[in-house]
Motif scaffolding. Structure first.
Motif, PDB file in Angstrom:
ATOM      1  N   ASN A 459     -29.811  16.986 -31.368  1.00  0.00           N
ATOM      2  CA  ASN A 459     -31.240  17.032 -30.637  1.00  0.00           C
ATOM      3  C   ASN A 459     -31.274  16.094 -29.572  1.00  0.00           C
ATOM      4  N   ILE A 460     -30.293  15.273 -29.271  1.00  0.00           N
ATOM      5  CA  ILE A 460     -30.198  14.467 -28.335  1.00  0.00           C
ATOM      6  C   ILE A 460     -29.274  14.719 -27.074  1.00  0.00           C
ATOM      7  N   LEU A 461     -30.060  15.281 -26.008  1.00  0.00           N
ATOM      8  CA  LEU A 461     -29.224  15.868 -24.774  1.00  0.00           C
ATOM      9  C   LEU A 461     -29.006  14.507 -23.939  1.00  0.00           C
ATOM     10  N   ILE A 462     -27.658  14.514 -23.377  1.00  0.00           N
ATOM     11  CA  ILE A 462     -27.412  13.499 -22.456  1.00  0.00           C
ATOM     12  C   ILE A 462     -27.317  14.221 -20.947  1.00  0.00           C
ATOM     13  N   ASN A 463     -28.028  13.382 -20.136  1.00  0.00           N
ATOM     14  CA  ASN A 463     -28.270  13.830 -18.588  1.00  0.00           C
ATOM     15  C   ASN A 463     -27.130  13.378 -17.863  1.00  0.00           C
ATOM     16  N   THR A 464     -26.925  13.656 -16.595  1.00  0.00           N
ATOM     17  CA  THR A 464     -25.843  13.113 -15.744  1.00  0.00           C
ATOM     18  C   THR A 464     -25.763  11.662 -15.505  1.00  0.00           C
ATOM     19  N   ASP A 465     -26.850  11.074 -15.801  1.00  0.00           N
ATOM     20  CA  ASP A 465     -26.808   9.680 -15.694  1.00  0.00           C
ATOM     21  C   ASP A 465     -26.656   8.937 -17.224  1.00  0.00           C
ATOM     22  N   HIS A 466     -26.172   9.688 -18.016  1.00  0.00           N
ATOM     23  CA  HIS A 466     -25.872   9.205 -19.371  1.00  0.00           C
ATOM     24  C   HIS A 466     -27.332   8.818 -20.047  1.00  0.00           C
ATOM     25  N   GLU A 467     -28.528   9.187 -19.778  1.00  0.00           N
ATOM     26  CA  GLU A 467     -29.792   8.870 -20.151  1.00  0.00           C
ATOM     27  C   GLU A 467     -30.053  10.017 -21.450  1.00  0.00           C
ATOM     28  N   PRO A 468     -30.217   9.667 -22.601  1.00  0.00           N
ATOM     29  CA  PRO A 468     -30.563  10.518 -23.767  1.00  0.00           C
ATOM     30  C   PRO A 468     -31.948  11.039 -23.632  1.00  0.00           C
ATOM     31  N   ILE A 469     -32.243  12.152 -24.003  1.00  0.00           N
ATOM     32  CA  ILE A 469     -33.319  12.921 -23.914  1.00  0.00           C
ATOM     33  C   ILE A 469     -33.617  13.684 -25.180  1.00  0.00           C
ATOM     34  N   LEU A 470     -34.698  13.402 -26.005  1.00  0.00           N
ATOM     35  CA  LEU A 470     -34.882  14.015 -27.345  1.00  0.00           C
ATOM     36  C   LEU A 470     -35.460  15.157 -27.104  1.00  0.00           C
ATOM     37  N   THR A 471     -34.970  16.037 -28.069  1.00  0.00           N
ATOM     38  CA  THR A 471     -35.771  17.512 -28.164  1.00  0.00           C
ATOM     39  C   THR A 471     -35.873  17.514 -29.582  1.00  0.00           C
ATOM     40  N   GLY A 472     -36.495  18.938 -30.029  1.00  0.00           N
ATOM     41  CA  GLY A 472     -36.747  19.504 -31.132  1.00  0.00           C
ATOM     42  C   GLY A 472     -37.643  18.503 -32.036  1.00  0.00           C
TER      43      GLY A 472
END
Length: 620
Positions: A459-472
């Protein structure tokens, strides 16, 4: 009245260019043109957050005292100097942040006598001197106390507040014994005070003379005795050792093979929606329904079309249920919560749709209110909800699709290029972002028993800048209890399992698992219902720390290029271990986690290690 008081306060600052929005004739609480740093509730000023505004001068406390509804006051990271202002005239304050200024002098011992509501006190990074005010002991609701990096002297008061969760007294001139009432805090809370003593600092207060040298001398007598008899058995021991070593190598190779097989099986079975693996063309499915809305095509995400989507965020444009039903879609996976899909609509907007059943804990009105609250969340480390659809049988949640995949995939998927990208600076950046995102949820959803509830690497997505994005996040208050226990990782924390105790500290427990997973690179068995296929990461880390073998925990893939980062790896391991304390009372809170990670990053950067770890601003 609050307009006049705030303008009077502004006049007391010598450098107030940042407050250009504070203008006569305007309303500080106007939703469309709110003044900078003002937090309002029902047209009442509740918070004044003026950190990092380059302000200086004399703070007009008389003007501040006219804001009768003020509960949170922050002047952190400015250029104020002189003695502490008379903020104690505002007895209703709950939070006072004065860190990183140039305040100096002694604080009267009775300063906090009338501030009985104070919960958070940050005075760190100033030049305060004298003894710590004894009136702090009377702050019965105190949660956070930061006095580090000052010049306080004398003994530490016997702070016995059971509410106190974060304590920092490091880098002062304190002396004497650490009170027993503070034994639950780590040594880092007291370091940098050369005259402090106590068990926490491994420095006895009544230190006896050291007779170790004489003991060593006595122990060395006879070192060479019987050396001849030892030499006679050397060849025999060499032979035995060689045989034992061969057997150990054979056993090790066997278990490594077994582990790799079980690990692959575990990852494949852990088919969370954000895993990020490629989906075969056979799994692509259509969302289309007939225009009558009664027939069901194979692979559709709903049984039948009822009503429309409720948009809670139109930043990505507006769309309805009909647009979603006609989208080209593919299934991403089935997790404990339900199914997830990737859907590309005709307007080329790609979204992720979560389809969740067993979510009837509250009625429709309550559900709408809670979900719209989730839709108002905005943070760089949080995946914002775009829209939702309500049916009694199942619910749909629509988010922006993040194509780069999850932390689970980067750590445990194809251990090729994706895994190699996770350098140590990158992992520090991810840990920092995850902690910041969770801290934001705990602030904005403070009334929730579980602000996140399902924090794990999938539930931790990683964008192209390697910034984590929490979901769920945010589903616990909506889910049926039985299904929540089966589906949410936070309900596997010790207090939830043993005592059915559910608090935000359960989220911190999950954060600890994620931190340890990132440092070790191992798949935690805690993610699986049967505990098979991974490693009991908590027991492994606990044993290694107890025996001083932390170096065995670090992911070998990052060790070769980060020999100068061993100390930061060790410190982060200890942060993770503090998050997974089985007793929630001894477990650190999320703000403390953020502070320690940011301190670690600062040390890492000052050490000259290459790599971008992200900004290190402390949120207050």
């Amino acid at each position: 009245m609050h307009t006049e008081a705030l303008l009077k306060l502004k006049q007391s600052f010598t450098n107030a260019e940042a407050l250009d929005s504070w203008k006569p004739g305007t309303d500080p609480c106007d939703k469309n043109n709110r003044w900078l740093g003002i937090v309002c509730q029902k047209q009442i000023v509740r918070g004044l957050l003026l950190g990092e505004k380059n302000l200086s001068g004399n703070i007009d406390v008389e003007a501040l005292s006219q804001l009768s509804g003020l509960r949170k006051l922050s002047f952190r990271s400015n250029s104020f100097s002189g003695p502490i202002p008379e903020f104690n005239r505002m007895g209703a304050l709950k939070a006072l942040y004065l860190s990183a200024n140039q305040f100096s002098g002694e604080i009267p011992s009775n300063y906090f006598d009338k501030m009985k509501s104070l919960k958070k006190l940050w005075l760190s990074g100033n030049r305060f001197s004298g003894e710590i005010p004894s009136s702090i002991m009377q702050l019965h609701h105190l949660i956070e106390l930061h006095l580090e990096n000052n010049q306080f002297s004398g003994p530490i008061p016997s702070l016995n507040q059971s509410t106190l969760q974060a304590l920092h007294l490091s880098n002062n001139n304190l002396k004497g014994q650490i009170p027993g009432t503070l034994s639950r805090f780590n040594a880092s809370s007291f370091k940098g005070n050369s005259e402090l003593c106590g068990e926490k600092l491994s420095k006895p207060c009544n230190q006896a003379t050291n007779n170790s040298s004489s003991s060593n001398n006595r122990a060395s007598i006879g070192t060479h005795r019987n050396s001849d008899s030892h030499s006679q058995s050397i060849s025999m021991w060499i032979m035995i050792s060689s045989i034992v070593l061969l057997v150990i190598m054979i056993i090790a190779i066997f278990f490594i093979c077994q582990y790799q097989q079980s690990r692959r099986a575990a990852i494949e079975s852990f088919d969370e929606p954000s895993l990020g693996r490629r989906i075969s063309s056979d799994s692509k499915k259509s969302f289309e329904l007939s225009r009558r809305g009664s027939s069901i095509r194979r692979g559709s995400i709903m049984g039948k079309r009822v009503g429309d989507l409720t948009m809670v965020n139109d930043d990505k444009g507006e769309f309805g249920l009909a647009d979603l039903m006609k989208a080209t879609a593919e299934m991403l996976g089935n997790g404990p919560l339900g199914s997830s899909y990737k859907a590309m609509m005709a307007n080329e907007l790609t979204v992720m749709v979560k389809r969740i059943k067993e979510m009837n804990k509250i009625g429709k009105d309550g559900f709408d209110a809670e979900v719209k609250r989730l839709g108002r969340l905005r943070h760089k480390n949080i995946l914002t909800l775009l829209a939702y659809h309500y049916r009694k049988e199942e619910k749909l949640f629509v988010y922006e699709y993040i194509p780069t995949g999850s932390l689970l995939y980067l750590l445990h998927g194809d251990r090729g290029l994706a895994h190699a990208e996770l350098t140590w600076p990158m992992r520090l950046k991810i840990v920092h972002g995850v902690a910041q995102g969770l801290n934001y949820l705990h602030t904005e959803l403070g009334s929730f028993d579980l602000p996140h509830g399902d924090l794990k690497s999938s539930n931790i997505l990683i964008n192209t800048d390697h910034e984590p994005i929490l979901t769920g996040y945010g589903f616990y208050s909506l889910m049926n209890n039985t299904h929540a226990v089966q589906a949410l990782i936070a309900l596997k924390s010790p207090e939830a399992v043993q005592n059915h105790q559910v608090t935000p500290k359960c989220d911190v427990y999950c954060l600890g698992i994620v931190i340890l997973e990132i440092v070790t690179g191992k798949f935690p068995s805690q993610y699986l219902n049967d505990g098979k296929g991974g490693i009991d990461i908590l027991q492994w880390v606990k044993s290694a720390i107890a025996e001083g073998r932390e170096v065995e925990l670090y992911d070998p893939d990052i060790m070769a290029s980060t020999e100068d980062s061993i100390s930061s790896m060790k410190e982060l391991i200890h942060v993770g271990a503090a998050c997974v304390e089985s007793n929630p009372q001894q477990r650190i809170d999320i703000r403390e986690v953020v502070r320690r990670i940011e301190e670690l990053i600062q040390k890492h950067n000052e050490g000259g290690t290459q790599g971008q770890t992200g900004q290190t601003t402390t949120s207050q």
